[in-house]
Design an enzyme around this catalytic site. Structure first.
Site, short mmCIF file in Angstrom:
data_model
loop_
_atom_site.label_atom_id
_atom_site.label_comp_id
_atom_site.label_asym_id
_atom_site.label_seq_id
_atom_site.Cartn_x
_atom_site.Cartn_y
_atom_site.Cartn_z
N GLU A 172 15.41 20.24 -37.39
CA GLU A 172 14.64 21.19 -38.57
C GLU A 172 14.79 22.64 -38.02
O GLU A 172 14.42 22.92 -36.85
CB GLU A 172 13.38 20.49 -38.76
CG GLU A 172 13.47 19.11 -39.29
CD GLU A 172 12.06 18.72 -39.67
OE1 GLU A 172 11.02 19.77 -39.57
OE2 GLU A 172 11.69 17.69 -40.00
N GLU A 225 15.25 20.64 -48.24
CA GLU A 225 14.13 19.78 -48.73
C GLU A 225 13.17 20.83 -49.61
O GLU A 225 12.70 21.57 -49.29
CB GLU A 225 13.59 19.07 -47.63
CG GLU A 225 12.28 18.25 -47.82
CD GLU A 225 11.70 17.28 -46.95
OE1 GLU A 225 12.40 17.08 -45.77
OE2 GLU A 225 10.75 16.45 -47.25
N ASP A 228 17.32 11.80 -36.22
CA ASP A 228 16.62 13.08 -36.28
C ASP A 228 16.07 13.09 -34.82
O ASP A 228 15.67 12.42 -34.05
CB ASP A 228 15.52 12.65 -37.24
CG ASP A 228 15.24 13.54 -38.70
OD1 ASP A 228 16.01 14.36 -38.62
OD2 ASP A 228 14.38 12.99 -39.46
N ASP A 254 12.73 11.01 -38.84
CA ASP A 254 11.38 11.20 -38.10
C ASP A 254 10.43 10.59 -39.16
O ASP A 254 9.19 10.51 -38.66
CB ASP A 254 11.09 12.09 -37.14
CG ASP A 254 11.23 13.42 -38.02
OD1 ASP A 254 11.32 13.37 -39.13
OD2 ASP A 254 10.81 14.59 -37.50
N SER A 255 10.72 10.70 -40.49
CA SER A 255 9.58 9.97 -41.43
C SER A 255 9.24 8.61 -40.96
O SER A 255 8.20 8.22 -41.64
CB SER A 255 10.40 10.02 -42.81
OG SER A 255 11.75 9.18 -42.62
N LYS A 260 20.07 15.41 -36.38
CA LYS A 260 19.69 16.34 -37.28
C LYS A 260 18.48 16.99 -36.72
O LYS A 260 17.61 16.31 -36.04
CB LYS A 260 19.34 15.53 -38.73
CG LYS A 260 18.54 16.57 -39.74
CD LYS A 260 18.65 15.87 -41.15
CE LYS A 260 17.16 15.04 -41.33
NZ LYS A 260 15.97 15.65 -41.03
O1 KIV Z 1 12.70 12.17 -41.78
C1 KIV Z 1 13.19 12.08 -42.79
O2 KIV Z 1 13.38 10.95 -43.39
C2 KIV Z 1 13.90 13.30 -43.31
C3 KIV Z 1 14.52 13.06 -44.74
C4 KIV Z 1 13.15 13.41 -45.63
C5 KIV Z 1 15.58 14.13 -45.34
O3 KIV Z 1 14.23 14.17 -42.61
#
Ligand code: KIV
Length: 281
Positions: free
Chosen positions: A115, A182, A83, A44-45, A113
């Site tokens: 968080e 992280e 994500d 989600d970056s 994934k």
């Molecule tokens: O969103 C993302 O790119 C991430 C990485 C920084 C692990 O969660």
């Protein structure tokens, strides 16, 4: 050969470091896959590096599905992990399973994934029960940026370090196949990597983890808004792009580009006829 979540676990057992890089589009995913990367994270970056938001909080399920689909079309071998965006799983166990399902069914990801630690154990268990592989993410979890008061190193004092250890164990018990950790001190990440049986993928967590992940714009020098200390730049692609765009602009303005080799031909007779015909219009 297609990388599976089971391969992650056997790679940890064999001491074979797991490699993961983010991608958000077809072309980059194809290049990464060709490089032999084990896993591609549709992070989600993308909210920051692709869409220009100051953080990841505005990213939607539609954004994630759109980019995950594109990445998956470019990948043959790497495991694609997508994500779960902010508020797609925090709201309820039901939402967590339904939205994880969408990322698999519509986004074509191989795993999701999310968080958070022990507080999301029930959510993760339910997703895993629905046969969807889950990767955890603890430490500096960007969706909690407001709660943390900024992008800060986590787990430095005793209480915070103990919470991280408990979170890693809770995620392992919930059935995750891997955990991203992280921005935490190197020795703590190394301790957690040895403690749990699932692979720990570090970002800003030192080299004692079972694998590493980086955001591709960071490692290629393409994102200049903010570069964390843990990033190593493997290339200056941003500079190469600005230089190439500049040369293109110069050549278009001076008429050097396009030349004959970039142009299509027409038969002289056809062209003369067109000119004659045009004169009568
Ligand atoms: O969103 C993302 O790119 C991430 C990485 C920084 C692990 O969660």
């Amino acid at each position: 050969m297609k990388t599976t979540t089971a391969d992650f676990v056997s790679m940890k057992k064999n001491g074979d470091k797991i490699t993961m890089v983010t991608a958000y589009d077809y072309s980059t995913a194809k290049l990464l896959d060709a490089s032999g990367i084990n896993s591609i994270l549709v992070g989600d970056s993308l909210g920051m590096v692709m869409l220009g938001y100051p953080d990841t909080l505005s990213v939607t399920m539609e954004d994630m599905i759109h980019h995950s689909k594109a990445v998956s079309r470019g990948v043959e071998n790497a495991l694609v992990i997508c994500d779960m965006p902010f508020m797609s799983y925090q709201t309820s166990v039901y939402d967590a399973v339904a939205n994880a399902g969408k990322l698999i069914k519509e986004g074509k990801a191989g795993a999701v994934k999310l968080e958070g630690g022990a507080e999301f154990k029930e959510h993760i268990e339910a997703i895993v029960k629905a046969s969807i592989p889950v990767c955890g993410h603890i430490g500096m979890t960007p969706q909690s940026v407001n709660a943390f008061g900024g992008f800060k190193v986590q787990g430095k004092d005793e209480d915070a370090a103990k919470k991280l250890v408990r979170d890693a164990v809770a995620l392992e018990e919930a059935g995750v196949f891997a955990i991203v950790i992280e921005c935490v001190p190197k020795k703590l990440a190394e301790y957690i990597s040895k403690l749990v049986s699932v692979p720990i993928i570090g970002i800003g967590a030192g080299n004692g983890c079972d694998g590493q992940v980086l955001v591709y714009q960071d490692m290629l020098g393409m994102y200049s808004d903010f570069t964390p200390k843990f990033v190593k730049k493997y290339a200056k692609v941003g500079e190469i792009m600005v230089d190439a765009f500049g040369r293109y602009i110069d050549e278009v303005k001076s008429g050097v580009f396009p030349n004959e080799s970039h142009s299509y031909k027409i038969d002289d007779e056809v062209m003369n006829n067109i000119i004659e015909w045009g004169e009568k219009l």
